[in-house]
Scaffold this motif. Structure first.
Motif, PDB file in Angstrom:
ATOM      1  N   UNK A 144      47.779  56.619  42.290  1.00  0.00           N
ATOM      2  CA  UNK A 144      47.572  57.412  43.507  1.00  0.00           C
ATOM      3  C   UNK A 144      48.024  56.672  44.766  1.00  0.00           C
ATOM      4  N   UNK A 145      48.590  55.494  44.602  1.00  0.00           N
ATOM      5  CA  UNK A 145      48.988  54.681  45.749  1.00  0.00           C
ATOM      6  C   UNK A 145      50.271  55.208  46.376  1.00  0.00           C
ATOM      7  N   UNK A 146      50.311  55.184  47.697  1.00  0.00           N
ATOM      8  CA  UNK A 146      51.501  55.590  48.439  1.00  0.00           C
ATOM      9  C   UNK A 146      52.354  54.397  48.868  1.00  0.00           C
ATOM     10  N   UNK A 147      51.817  53.195  48.768  1.00  0.00           N
ATOM     11  CA  UNK A 147      52.501  52.009  49.257  1.00  0.00           C
ATOM     12  C   UNK A 147      53.547  51.462  48.303  1.00  0.00           C
ATOM     13  N   UNK A 148      54.405  50.633  48.836  1.00  0.00           N
ATOM     14  CA  UNK A 148      55.412  49.929  48.046  1.00  0.00           C
ATOM     15  C   UNK A 148      54.751  48.861  47.178  1.00  0.00           C
ATOM     16  N   UNK A 149      53.649  48.321  47.678  1.00  0.00           N
ATOM     17  CA  UNK A 149      52.897  47.290  46.962  1.00  0.00           C
ATOM     18  C   UNK A 149      51.454  47.762  46.770  1.00  0.00           C
ATOM     19  N   UNK A 150      50.857  47.325  45.670  1.00  0.00           N
ATOM     20  CA  UNK A 150      49.475  47.705  45.356  1.00  0.00           C
ATOM     21  C   UNK A 150      48.646  46.429  45.224  1.00  0.00           C
ATOM     22  N   UNK A 151      47.605  46.319  46.030  1.00  0.00           N
ATOM     23  CA  UNK A 151      46.731  45.149  46.012  1.00  0.00           C
ATOM     24  C   UNK A 151      45.340  45.554  45.543  1.00  0.00           C
ATOM     25  N   UNK A 152      44.713  44.666  44.768  1.00  0.00           N
ATOM     26  CA  UNK A 152      43.364  44.926  44.261  1.00  0.00           C
ATOM     27  C   UNK A 152      42.380  43.923  44.846  1.00  0.00           C
ATOM     28  N   UNK A 153      41.270  44.451  45.354  1.00  0.00           N
ATOM     29  CA  UNK A 153      40.173  43.638  45.868  1.00  0.00           C
ATOM     30  C   UNK A 153      38.897  44.097  45.181  1.00  0.00           C
ATOM     31  N   UNK A 154      38.093  43.153  44.684  1.00  0.00           N
ATOM     32  CA  UNK A 154      36.831  43.532  44.049  1.00  0.00           C
ATOM     33  C   UNK A 154      35.864  44.110  45.073  1.00  0.00           C
ATOM     34  N   UNK A 155      34.956  44.948  44.574  1.00  0.00           N
ATOM     35  CA  UNK A 155      33.997  45.597  45.471  1.00  0.00           C
ATOM     36  C   UNK A 155      32.957  44.635  46.019  1.00  0.00           C
ATOM     37  N   UNK A 156      32.833  43.425  45.459  1.00  0.00           N
ATOM     38  CA  UNK A 156      31.892  42.439  45.982  1.00  0.00           C
ATOM     39  C   UNK A 156      32.626  41.231  46.565  1.00  0.00           C
ATOM     40  N   UNK A 157      33.881  41.467  46.986  1.00  0.00           N
ATOM     41  CA  UNK A 157      34.681  40.406  47.589  1.00  0.00           C
ATOM     42  C   UNK A 157      34.983  40.732  49.046  1.00  0.00           C
ATOM     43  N   UNK A 158      35.320  39.699  49.800  1.00  0.00           N
ATOM     44  CA  UNK A 158      35.646  39.836  51.223  1.00  0.00           C
ATOM     45  C   UNK A 158      37.009  39.182  51.450  1.00  0.00           C
ATOM     46  N   UNK A 159      37.972  39.960  51.931  1.00  0.00           N
ATOM     47  CA  UNK A 159      39.320  39.444  52.155  1.00  0.00           C
ATOM     48  C   UNK A 159      39.398  38.721  53.496  1.00  0.00           C
ATOM     49  N   UNK A 160      40.133  37.601  53.517  1.00  0.00           N
ATOM     50  CA  UNK A 160      40.341  36.891  54.771  1.00  0.00           C
ATOM     51  C   UNK A 160      41.248  37.732  55.684  1.00  0.00           C
ATOM     52  N   UNK A 161      41.227  37.500  56.999  1.00  0.00           N
ATOM     53  CA  UNK A 161      41.990  38.344  57.935  1.00  0.00           C
ATOM     54  C   UNK A 161      43.502  38.371  57.694  1.00  0.00           C
ATOM     55  N   UNK A 162      44.053  37.319  57.068  1.00  0.00           N
ATOM     56  CA  UNK A 162      45.496  37.252  56.831  1.00  0.00           C
ATOM     57  C   UNK A 162      45.879  37.687  55.416  1.00  0.00           C
ATOM     58  N   UNK A 163      44.945  38.310  54.732  1.00  0.00           N
ATOM     59  CA  UNK A 163      45.166  38.675  53.326  1.00  0.00           C
ATOM     60  C   UNK A 163      46.387  39.581  53.157  1.00  0.00           C
ATOM     61  N   UNK A 164      46.434  40.672  53.878  1.00  0.00           N
ATOM     62  CA  UNK A 164      47.545  41.615  53.737  1.00  0.00           C
ATOM     63  C   UNK A 164      48.858  41.015  54.234  1.00  0.00           C
ATOM     64  N   UNK A 165      48.806  40.275  55.315  1.00  0.00           N
ATOM     65  CA  UNK A 165      50.018  39.653  55.854  1.00  0.00           C
ATOM     66  C   UNK A 165      50.618  38.678  54.853  1.00  0.00           C
ATOM     67  N   UNK A 166      49.768  37.931  54.155  1.00  0.00           N
ATOM     68  CA  UNK A 166      50.257  36.976  53.160  1.00  0.00           C
ATOM     69  C   UNK A 166      50.890  37.690  51.981  1.00  0.00           C
TER      70      UNK A 166
END
Length: 312
Positions: free
Chosen positions: A80-102
């Motif tokens: 169902x993703x519309x993006x060129x890239x697909x990233x997975x994050x767990x529901x009990x995890x917290x992404x750092x602010x530069x996560x998507x940029x990296x």
């Protein structure tokens, strides 16, 4: 909107953590119009839908997946993703602010383009770390910190990317068919390894698996998991999971499965220290680590004898 990255959070009855995970994505140093967040609700019976509705925005979508199992939810996400890239994050995890940029930097600059990228996963201890918990066993809690520098992972049996923090080009997922249905967590069953199995498929297809420490997340370690009984179950089921992977890769006959189980049993009995570690309950971290690694072998044997089933 020019969606570059679709972030998928698969969740099952973790509404108490989910809002923090979503908020970490909304706080990214990345243009809101260039990514979307897809919440895959995998048969939750708690307040999951209400949590998503409270945070609803232009780049947040909610999808209910009625088939229980992490691999099913993950596949629903990328399909169902519309993006060129697909990233997975767990529901009990917290992404750092530069996560998507990296993530975008790696896929857009590293040549040849990797088939997947992942990064560091640091623990948020909800209770003190037990003295018997060694660094080797901490990886079983989805905690990794392989290197301070970005690099291709050369041997996935020694260093791997975790499904709590991983991204793929959508074209690679489409080419390989995504995750194997049934090869991962389903309710209270502790099958695992669907992410690593896909990484191995990616490597076999000629792509690299890339580690970047700045693609970092923090991951809650619940008090209920800081218990020896949980680790005993976790590592026994790791062995069963390894047997499932063997069934997928080799499709052995029933007689061959019996032969392999007998051979593994003989090899286990030839190392007395492994049997000793299994029989005695010790708080020594080295002995408990060996006990858990012995449980992997016992789980593999049990899987070959019938506990493991090849996903259909």
């Amino acid at each position: 909107m020019n969606i570059l990255i679709s972030v998928v959070i698969c969740t099952h009855n973790r509404s108490q953590y989910l809002a923090k995970a979503i908020q970490s994505l909304l706080n990214q140093q990345f243009p809101l119009e260039n990514y979307e967040i897809i919440i895959i609700d995998n048969c939750s019976t708690d307040q999951t839908k209400e949590v998503v509705e409270q945070l609803a925005g232009k780049n947040l979508r909610y999808i209910y997946e009625p088939t229980l199992g992490l691999s099913y939810a993950r596949n629903t996400g990328w399909k169902n993703a519309q993006g060129k890239y697909v990233a997975y994050l767990d529901d009990d995890a917290i992404a750092c602010p530069l996560w998507l940029s990296t993530i975008l930097e790696v896929f857009e600059t590293v040549q040849p383009q990797p088939g997947c990228v992942g990064g560091k996963a640091e623990p948020i201890w909800e209770a003190p770390r037990p003295n018997w918990l060694s660094d080797e066993l901490v990886t079983g809690l989805t905690v990794i910190d392989w290197s301070p520098t970005p690099q291709v992972l050369p041997d996935l049996s020694r260093q791997w990317l975790v499904g709590a923090n991983i991204a793929f080009p959508k074209a690679v997922l489409e080419k390989l068919g995504g995750f194997i249905d049934g090869l991962d967590r389903s309710g209270k069953h502790l099958l695992s390894g669907g992410d690593v199995f896909l990484e191995k498929q990616i490597a076999q297809a000629g792509y690299s698996c890339y580690y970047h420490p700045q693609m970092a997340v923090s991951h809650h370690i619940q008090q209920s998991r800081l218990d020896k009984k949980w680790f005993i179950r976790r590592y026994f089921w790791q062995g069963v999971s390894d047997a499932v992977v063997q069934l997928i890769e080799e499709s052995p006959s029933r007689s061959k499965r019996l032969f392999l189980a007998i051979l593994r049993t003989i090899n286990l009995l030839l190392v007395p220290s492994q049997i000793t570690s299994f029989l005695y309950n010790s708080d020594d971290k080295n002995q408990f680590t060996e006990r858990c690694f012995t449980l992997i072998k016992l789980g593999h044997i049990a899987g070959l004898l019938g506990l493991a089933h090849k996903p259909s």
